[in-house]
Design a protein around this motif. Sequence first.
Motif, PDB file in Angstrom:
ATOM      1  N   ALA A  23      36.082  48.529  60.293  1.00 34.01           N
ATOM      2  CA  ALA A  23      37.451  48.841  60.310  1.00 34.01           C
ATOM      3  C   ALA A  23      37.854  49.970  59.875  1.00 34.01           C
ATOM      4  CB  ALA A  23      38.539  47.844  59.602  1.00 34.01           C
ATOM      5  N   THR A  24      36.997  51.133  58.892  1.00 35.90           N
ATOM      6  CA  THR A  24      37.160  52.247  58.598  1.00 35.90           C
ATOM      7  C   THR A  24      36.940  52.922  59.495  1.00 35.90           C
ATOM      8  OG1 THR A  24      35.188  51.737  57.525  1.00 35.90           O
ATOM      9  CG2 THR A  24      37.344  51.366  55.897  1.00 35.90           C
ATOM     10  N   ALA A  25      35.978  52.578  59.825  1.00 36.19           N
ATOM     11  CA  ALA A  25      35.769  53.635  61.329  1.00 36.19           C
ATOM     12  C   ALA A  25      36.825  53.961  62.174  1.00 36.19           C
ATOM     13  CB  ALA A  25      34.141  53.026  61.965  1.00 36.19           C
ATOM     14  N   ARG A  26      37.195  52.765  62.726  1.00 38.65           N
ATOM     15  CA  ARG A  26      38.207  52.938  62.886  1.00 38.65           C
ATOM     16  C   ARG A  26      39.075  53.568  62.836  1.00 38.65           C
ATOM     17  NH1 ARG A  26      42.746  49.348  63.794  1.00 38.65           N
ATOM     18  NH2 ARG A  26      43.580  49.045  66.443  1.00 38.65           N
ATOM     19  N   VAL A  38      45.213  47.354  59.140  1.00 33.46           N
ATOM     20  CA  VAL A  38      45.456  46.788  58.756  1.00 33.46           C
ATOM     21  C   VAL A  38      44.382  45.394  57.956  1.00 33.46           C
ATOM     22  CG1 VAL A  38      47.142  44.432  57.569  1.00 33.46           C
ATOM     23  CG2 VAL A  38      47.467  46.262  59.473  1.00 33.46           C
ATOM     24  N   HIS A  39      44.015  45.936  56.594  1.00 37.24           N
ATOM     25  CA  HIS A  39      42.547  45.215  56.187  1.00 37.24           C
ATOM     26  C   HIS A  39      42.982  44.127  55.223  1.00 37.24           C
ATOM     27  CE1 HIS A  39      39.981  48.711  56.720  1.00 37.24           C
ATOM     28  NE2 HIS A  39      41.630  49.359  56.486  1.00 37.24           N
ATOM     29  N   LEU A  40      42.519  42.851  56.325  1.00 42.96           N
ATOM     30  CA  LEU A  40      42.736  41.557  55.613  1.00 42.96           C
ATOM     31  C   LEU A  40      41.260  40.602  55.209  1.00 42.96           C
ATOM     32  CD1 LEU A  40      45.667  41.974  55.549  1.00 42.96           C
ATOM     33  CD2 LEU A  40      45.859  39.226  56.893  1.00 42.96           C
ATOM     34  N   ALA A 343      44.173  44.213  68.240  1.00 36.94           N
ATOM     35  CA  ALA A 343      45.838  44.225  66.952  1.00 36.94           C
ATOM     36  C   ALA A 343      45.035  44.517  65.662  1.00 36.94           C
ATOM     37  CB  ALA A 343      45.805  41.993  66.911  1.00 36.94           C
ATOM     38  N   GLY A 344      44.035  45.736  65.548  1.00 37.94           N
ATOM     39  CA  GLY A 344      44.019  46.141  64.243  1.00 37.94           C
ATOM     40  C   GLY A 344      44.571  45.548  63.390  1.00 37.94           C
ATOM     41  N   VAL A 345      43.559  44.357  63.114  1.00 39.12           N
ATOM     42  CA  VAL A 345      44.257  43.191  62.048  1.00 39.12           C
ATOM     43  C   VAL A 345      42.066  42.938  61.707  1.00 39.12           C
ATOM     44  CG1 VAL A 345      44.447  41.373  60.628  1.00 39.12           C
ATOM     45  CG2 VAL A 345      46.232  42.465  62.569  1.00 39.12           C
ATOM     46  N   ALA A 346      42.247  43.261  60.110  1.00 41.79           N
ATOM     47  CA  ALA A 346      40.691  42.932  59.870  1.00 41.79           C
ATOM     48  C   ALA A 346      40.468  41.967  59.166  1.00 41.79           C
ATOM     49  CB  ALA A 346      39.935  44.484  58.586  1.00 41.79           C
ATOM     50  N   ALA A 347      40.285  40.574  59.839  1.00 43.41           N
ATOM     51  CA  ALA A 347      39.152  39.693  59.235  1.00 43.41           C
ATOM     52  C   ALA A 347      38.665  38.996  58.914  1.00 43.41           C
ATOM     53  CB  ALA A 347      40.414  38.536  59.755  1.00 43.41           C
ATOM     54  N   THR A 348      37.668  38.077  58.121  1.00 42.97           N
ATOM     55  CA  THR A 348      35.957  37.973  58.067  1.00 42.97           C
ATOM     56  C   THR A 348      35.821  36.821  58.516  1.00 42.97           C
ATOM     57  OG1 THR A 348      36.238  39.438  56.288  1.00 42.97           O
ATOM     58  CG2 THR A 348      34.144  37.685  56.062  1.00 42.97           C
ATOM     59  N   PRO A 349      34.874  36.773  59.608  1.00 39.39           N
ATOM     60  CA  PRO A 349      34.406  35.274  60.569  1.00 39.39           C
ATOM     61  C   PRO A 349      33.693  34.049  59.458  1.00 39.39           C
ATOM     62  CG  PRO A 349      33.033  37.194  60.829  1.00 39.39           C
ATOM     63  CD  PRO A 349      34.047  37.927  60.623  1.00 39.39           C
ATOM     64  N   ALA A 359      31.650  29.355  62.751  1.00 41.79           N
ATOM     65  CA  ALA A 359      31.775  30.226  63.711  1.00 41.79           C
ATOM     66  C   ALA A 359      33.208  29.291  64.276  1.00 41.79           C
ATOM     67  CB  ALA A 359      31.069  29.499  64.431  1.00 41.79           C
ATOM     68  N   ARG A 360      33.848  28.264  63.196  1.00 46.06           N
ATOM     69  CA  ARG A 360      35.517  27.462  63.539  1.00 46.06           C
ATOM     70  C   ARG A 360      36.240  28.376  62.395  1.00 46.06           C
ATOM     71  NH1 ARG A 360      36.291  22.569  65.560  1.00 46.06           N
ATOM     72  NH2 ARG A 360      38.351  22.703  64.493  1.00 46.06           N
ATOM     73  N   TYR A 361      35.931  29.003  61.752  1.00 39.37           N
ATOM     74  CA  TYR A 361      36.951  29.961  60.639  1.00 39.37           C
ATOM     75  C   TYR A 361      37.306  30.319  60.488  1.00 39.37           C
ATOM     76  CZ  TYR A 361      36.725  25.060  58.471  1.00 39.37           C
ATOM     77  OH  TYR A 361      37.036  23.577  58.453  1.00 39.37           O
ATOM     78  N   VAL A 362      37.655  31.092  60.218  1.00 38.87           N
ATOM     79  CA  VAL A 362      38.544  32.494  59.651  1.00 38.87           C
ATOM     80  C   VAL A 362      38.906  33.542  58.408  1.00 38.87           C
ATOM     81  CG1 VAL A 362      39.591  35.487  60.032  1.00 38.87           C
ATOM     82  CG2 VAL A 362      38.404  33.830  62.207  1.00 38.87           C
ATOM     83  N   ARG A 363      38.428  33.871  57.435  1.00 37.91           N
ATOM     84  CA  ARG A 363      39.479  34.470  56.449  1.00 37.91           C
ATOM     85  C   ARG A 363      39.902  35.159  56.853  1.00 37.91           C
ATOM     86  NH1 ARG A 363      36.690  36.426  50.828  1.00 37.91           N
ATOM     87  NH2 ARG A 363      36.702  38.179  51.799  1.00 37.91           N
ATOM     88  N   PHE A 364      41.210  34.958  55.395  1.00 36.93           N
ATOM     89  CA  PHE A 364      42.163  35.912  55.298  1.00 36.93           C
ATOM     90  C   PHE A 364      42.426  36.888  54.195  1.00 36.93           C
ATOM     91  CE2 PHE A 364      43.885  34.018  59.174  1.00 36.93           C
ATOM     92  CZ  PHE A 364      44.070  34.971  60.491  1.00 36.93           C
ATOM     93  N   SER A 365      42.078  38.004  53.578  1.00 42.77           N
ATOM     94  CA  SER A 365      42.809  37.993  52.039  1.00 42.77           C
ATOM     95  C   SER A 365      43.467  38.864  51.547  1.00 42.77           C
ATOM     96  CB  SER A 365      41.305  39.440  51.811  1.00 42.77           C
ATOM     97  OG  SER A 365      42.359  39.733  50.426  1.00 42.77           O
TER      98      SER A 365
END
Length: 387
Positions: A23-26, A38-40, A343-349, A359-365
């Motif tokens: 995300a920061t490289a982007r 956007v860093h989530l 979408a430009g939204v970073a989230a963690t698998p 593999a079926r979850y995403v974490r938003f901070s």
Amino acid sequence: MALKAARRSAIAPFIVMDVLQAATARDRAASTAAGRSVHLEIGQPGTGAPRPVLDAAARALYADKLGYTETFGLPLLRESIRTHYRTAYGADVATDRIVVTTGSSAGFILAFLAAFDVGDRVALAAPGYPAYRNILSALGIEVVSLPVDSRVRFQPTVELLEAAGPLDGLIVASPANPTGTMLSAAQLAELADWCHRRGVRFVSDEIYHGIVFGGAASTALASSPSTIVINSFSKYYAMTGWRLGWMVMPPDLIRPVEVLAQNLFISPPTLPQHAAIAAFACTDELEAKVAHYRANRDLLIAELPKSGFVDFAPPDGAFYLYCDVGHMTNDSAVFCRRMLDEAGVAATPGTDFDPSRGARYVRFSFAGTRDDMSEATRRLARWRGAG
Ligand SMILES: Cc1ncc(COP(=O)(O)O)c(C=O)c1O
């Protein structure tokens, strides 16, 4: 001739840091604010340390020669931590049990090395904080995953422990990462007592204490005399980059941890120690941060379902939403990569927290700014075709 890399280094990556890097490289390549991510993904407060902490750091920078401190940290800081236990929990902790560390991350290394041998079996909830698993693996300690889900509020239970086979340790976190669920005082005591009676070392990660949206979190300190408590200035005190944490050790592990810390780290970083003494007097500023996380949490809970993110339990604490996205993908790593690229939204698998079912979850901070939350939900709605 090719030289080898040690087998013990062949552990899983901490995926959130890989996402942050992508995300920061982007961001570096972007020419406009709209092109930046956007860093989530990262569990990092969007605001910095409280003002008195900064002032104390500025004073120490010129007044102190900033040499090594004692291995267990500045006596005044250890005293302040002791007072904190009295004020926050009504607990009396002997100062010689308090060990200041280079973030809780160094605390884990010291605690695991002091308490467990190669081949020992240590249980933890899956999903759970990835570095527990990865540090244990690097140290040759066997990770015993306890598969938890919403029915047990993503926390270990005695039933799961009974089914896990012989154990040498158990790690819990309340509030937990990535789900934000908490153990009640009774549940914490039940787990600690179960461990104590069987000679299983109980490790309680209390790094998210303070960031709670209902009742206060209980410390495991009172639960059993053999418990290791780990904490940090990173989250509630918003001091991630200062790299400072602490542990409360049981008496039998004080000297083993001391000699390990002498050799591995010499001492924790000195400037942050001077600054952190001021952190315990910043309650108003810190509680304002918690109110901010709560507002972010409420915003995500209200807005994310409009983009199809409907399946998550409202967290009791910490600053994460762990979302079941099984109806959108069967590969959350690919899904998060697309979310970032398109979408430009970073989230963690979820695979970071649970290699087998993540593999079926995403974490938003939701630790970031209010603007980050609004912009992320707008972008996600557009991406999912609902905005
Ligand atoms: C549950 C948990 N424990 C420990 C850490 C590590 O924190 P630090 O090393 O900054 O104290 C984190 C960071 O995200 C975490 O989520």
